[in-house]
Write an enzyme that holds these catalytic residues in place. Structure first.
Site, PDB file in Angstrom:
ATOM      1  N   GLY A 281      20.664 -43.821  -8.812  1.00 55.58           N
ATOM      2  CA  GLY A 281      21.596 -42.282  -8.428  1.00 55.58           C
ATOM      3  C   GLY A 281      20.124 -41.622  -9.328  1.00 55.58           C
TER       4      GLY A 281
ATOM      5  N   LEU B  74      15.316 -41.333  -7.702  1.00 52.74           N
ATOM      6  CA  LEU B  74      13.899 -41.535  -7.322  1.00 52.74           C
ATOM      7  C   LEU B  74      13.030 -42.501  -5.755  1.00 52.74           C
ATOM      8  CD1 LEU B  74      13.425 -42.644 -11.386  1.00 52.74           C
ATOM      9  CD2 LEU B  74      12.654 -40.597  -9.939  1.00 52.74           C
TER      10      LEU B  74
ATOM     11  N   ASP C 167       9.985 -38.251   1.413  1.00 53.32           N
ATOM     12  CA  ASP C 167      10.609 -39.789   0.448  1.00 53.32           C
ATOM     13  C   ASP C 167      10.122 -40.840   0.775  1.00 53.32           C
ATOM     14  OD1 ASP C 167      11.732 -37.972  -0.791  1.00 53.32           O
ATOM     15  OD2 ASP C 167      13.717 -39.326  -0.388  1.00 53.32           O
TER      16      ASP C 167
HETATM   17  C1  GLA Z   1      15.640 -35.247  -0.674  1.00 48.24           C
HETATM   18  C2  GLA Z   1      15.289 -35.772   0.480  1.00 48.24           C
HETATM   19  C3  GLA Z   1      14.118 -35.382   0.775  1.00 48.24           C
HETATM   20  C4  GLA Z   1      13.829 -33.515   0.549  1.00 48.24           C
HETATM   21  C5  GLA Z   1      13.933 -33.701  -1.439  1.00 48.24           C
HETATM   22  C6  GLA Z   1      13.386 -32.236  -1.977  1.00 48.24           C
HETATM   23  O1  GLA Z   1      15.147 -36.415  -1.837  1.00 48.24           O
HETATM   24  O2  GLA Z   1      15.223 -37.408   0.990  1.00 48.24           O
HETATM   25  O3  GLA Z   1      13.583 -35.557   2.294  1.00 48.24           O
HETATM   26  O4  GLA Z   1      13.781 -33.207   0.709  1.00 48.24           O
HETATM   27  O5  GLA Z   1      15.543 -34.310  -1.134  1.00 48.24           O
HETATM   28  O6  GLA Z   1      12.646 -31.533  -1.386  1.00 48.24           O
END
Ligand code: GLA
Length: 387
Positions: free
Chosen positions: A124, A127, A174
């Site tokens: 949570g 990361l 991500d």
């Molecule tokens: C989450 C989403 C990403 C991005 C971030 C904010 O981690 O999975 O795609 O939008 O929020 O920058």
């Protein structure tokens, strides 16, 4: 670690003969927040913390999942080609989603497998433990079944699993950071066309410290989708006057000239964040190339302010954590990282001040919120790999 994982695999599945051990990282985003769905630049890096997977093919069509992080769930099962969501909160939706995404692209599994996972990312904390699990699963499928998929495609398949199978409307940052990570390098990714470059993070005497706010974020998904919607509407309004495909196609001056096209003050603020955060990210990349840590730190602070005031995704806790960090000696910059509404901050801290930073920031944070933050000194690691 490898021995411990193989032992755990043997405990679950009888023995660990022929089992392979894999790893995929988590990520931290240094700057460029909430603009990967507005075509902006982002600057994440992969971490040495992440998710491990131990795998062995089976002779039948069964796919067995076990996580050392959720031992109470026991072994969960499905069959090749049968990928369904039974419980929305089930962690196996992520690996199942990736298997589904592979199958959709014609990459079908020739037999089942036994899987064991272990993640050392704090839960949570924002990361990207889910992106880590997705990319890890994709990497395993390629290695085990001989599919040829590039790192970029792996990221896109992970994102597809999350968007279409798990129903979470995330951007590409991500999965891309996890799939394409390189040791001691940040990735400057242009999310409108997925072009990217690596920038070495050479910060002599400076450490990256992540502080997990431990704030439970229950509303994050609906708020995330709300922000995306607000940006899309603002884009539509701007497109009445100017030919752009994404909010981040605009530079700050052009945005200032055209922002009256956006008929609502809240949406203006959201779009303002997107355009200015994109400019900040480009400047931060320049600063990183020039080893100008002070400019980089200042941009991190401005990014947080904008996420707090214009984008409104920080909340009291993340603001308290960042503000406490800014007051400390030896802090170059600090900001929330990831989706927000809870999660973590990332701070650049001079080595000799790390201990006092952790102690004092933690103290101020608890005084203000009643919550206890956890701190992690992190390193920038590489992408997915066979151990
Ligand atoms: C989450 C989403 C990403 C991005 C971030 C904010 O981690 O999975 O795609 O939008 O929020 O920058």
């Amino acid at each position: 670690m490898k021995e411990k994982l193989l032992q755990a695999f043997a405990d679950q599945y009888g023995d660990a003969q022929d089992a392979r051990v894999y790893f995929a990282p988590g990520r931290v985003n240094l700057i460029g927040e909430h603009i990967d769905y507005s075509g902006g630049y982002v600057l994440p890096c992969a971490l040495t913390l992440g998710t491990y997977g131990v795998v062995r093919k089976r002779e039948d069509e069964k796919i067995c999942f076990y996580s050392m992080n959720f031992p109470e769930d026991g072994v969960k099962e499905t069959r090749v080609g049968t990928y369904q969501i039974e419980d929305e909160k089930d962690w196996t939706n992520y690996p199942k989603g990736v298997m589904w995404a592979f199958a959709e692209k014609g990459m079908k599994l020739s037999c089942g497998m036994d899987l064991l996972f272990f993640g050392d990312l704090p839960a949570g904390a924002g990361l990207s433990s889910s992106a880590s699990l997705e990319v890890l699963t994709g990497f395993i499928l390629c290695d085990l079944y001989g599919f040829e998929v590039s790192g970029e495609e792996l990221a896109l398949l992970g994102q597809r699993a999350e968007n279409e199978f798990c129903g979470v409307n995330c951007g590409i940052m991500d999965q891309f950071a996890v799939a394409m990570g390189k040791k001691d390098q940040a990735i400057l990714l242009k999310t409108s066309d997925l072009s990217y470059e690596y920038i070495p993070v050479k910060l002599p005497g400076v450490k990256i410290v992540i502080a997990n706010s431990n704030k439970k974020h229950s509303l994050n998904e609906s708020k995330y989708n709300e922000r995306r919607q607000e940006c899309e509407t603002a884009l539509g309004e701007l497109q009445q006057a100017i030919g752009i495909n994404n909010l981040c196609d605009l530079d700050d001056k052009t945005f200032d000239a055209y922002q009256i096209m956006i008929k609502d003050e809240t949406r203006q603020k959201r779009a303002h964040h997107a355009v200015y955060e994109n400019e900040r990210t480009k400047n931060a990349a320049e600063a990183l190339r020039a080893n100008d840590v002070l400019t980089f730190g200042q941009l991190m602070k401005e990014s947080h302010r904008s996420l707090s005031e214009d984008y409104e995704v920080t909340g009291e806790e993340m603001d308290a954590l960042a503000e406490a960090a800014w007051q400390q000696e030896g802090v170059i910059g600090s900001r929330m990282t990831g989706g927000g509404f809870g999660g973590s901050t990332v701070s650049l801290v001079r080595e000799e001040y790390v201990d006092s930073f952790i102690k004092e920031t933690g103290k101020l944070y608890t005084e203000k919120t009643g919550l206890k933050a956890d701190f992690y000194l992190v390193e920038i690691g590489g992408g997915p790999m066979l151990q």
